[in-house]
Write an enzyme that holds these catalytic residues in place. Structure first.
Site: not given
Length: 309
Positions: A89, A91, A217
């Site tokens: 997706e 964003l 991370d």
């Protein structure tokens, strides 16, 4: 590449927009498609599919908690010339600023989530006449993850362990130092490690550590925000000690102070926090030494010396 994307995404529309992004490990590009915008990460390394499979599993786990926002993973594609592409997706993101404290709250909630599932399970078991949990999510009792994840391009062993100090020492520190021995045969690193590893259990005396789902991370380059709030991405997830997450959040630029204030309101610092933070920062320095070379030798060895004082 575009022909492959059209076929795999079954889209007539495939229009690149924005600027191509080049991260430390992979390249990225956004595209308009028939189903809406997507972001595609590309890596030509032989282990690219393994890297992206671990990232996909991490995103699914983080999103599955319902507590943090992360891009929805869509598909991993093998590239004809070698390597892989990871479609997710798109964003529209900007740097984390006004939503830093909200991210701190959300990360604390994420780290507490498995503990709350455990407490709920124990309460249910102690209640006379209560039935089985049914479809309710079960808490995780061990440290690790169900698949390999990569921090950068280095695969991480995530075999389940009952004991956190054992898991962290073997599968994180020792694994990094084995790579340093192979590539650099650094005598000082070897000598410092032989002294340090026997002292590691002392840093965890009297501490109860409940496995927490981690991003893995969480440095400033892997977080962002939009109008709706904070976003995290590029994870290397596993179930570990929540404090591990904060080490890299304080390194390489760090996060706004409001992030840590909001986080520690929900999860106060435990005794010995600062010493353990050094230990967790050691992992990140070693990982950077293995990725980017000898400029991280000094910080790695310096951190080991500080832990031995």
């Amino acid at each position: 590449m575009e022909q492959l994307l059209r076929a795999e995404l079954r889209t007539a529309t495939l229009r690149a927009f924005g600027s191509p992004g080049a991260g430390c490990i992979s390249e990225g590009r956004a595209y308009d498609t028939d189903a809406g915008p997507v972001f595609v990460k590309v890596n030509h390394r032989t282990q690219a599919r393994q890297m992206f499979a671990g990232e996909m599993a991490s995103l699914e786990a983080l999103r599955g908690s319902g507590l943090v926002r992360a891009p929805r993973p869509l598909k991993i594609l093998d590239l004809p010339g070698g390597g892989a592409a990871f479609v997710m997706e798109y964003l529209k993101m900007r740097g984390l600023s006004s939503h830093a404290s909200k991210l701190g709250e959300q990360m604390a909630d994420l780290h507490l989530h498995n503990q709350k599932l455990r407490d709920k399970s124990r309460k249910r078991q102690s209640t006379v006449g209560r039935g089985a949990a049914g479809d309710e999510p079960q808490h995780v009792t061990k440290f690790g993850f169900h698949t390999v994840t990569c921090c950068g391009f280095i695969p991480q062993v995530n075999e389940w362990q009952d004991d956190w100090p054992t898991f962290f020492t073997q599968h994180r520190l020792q694994a990094q130092l084995d790579l340093i021995e192979k590539d650099y045969a650094d005598r000082e690193a070897r000598e410092l490690w032989s002294q340090l590893q026997v002292k590691i259990p002392d840093l965890f005396c009297g501490l109860e550590i409940v496995p927490a789902l981690l991003h893995g991370d969480l440095w400033s380059g892997n977080v962002a925000e939009d109008e709706a709030g904070p976003i995290i991405y590029d994870p290397a997830s596993f179930y570990g000690h929540s404090e591990f997450e904060l080490a890299i959040a304080l390194m390489f630029g760090g996060f706004p102070r409001s992030f840590f204030s909001a986080y520690h309101k929900k999860i106060p610092k435990a005794p010995g926090f600062d010493r353990r933070l050094l230990l967790y920062q050691l992992f990140n320095y070693l990982n950077h030494w293995n990725h980017f070379g000898r400029e991280y030798r000094g910080p790695s060895l310096g951190t080991m010396r500080r832990l031995l004082k």
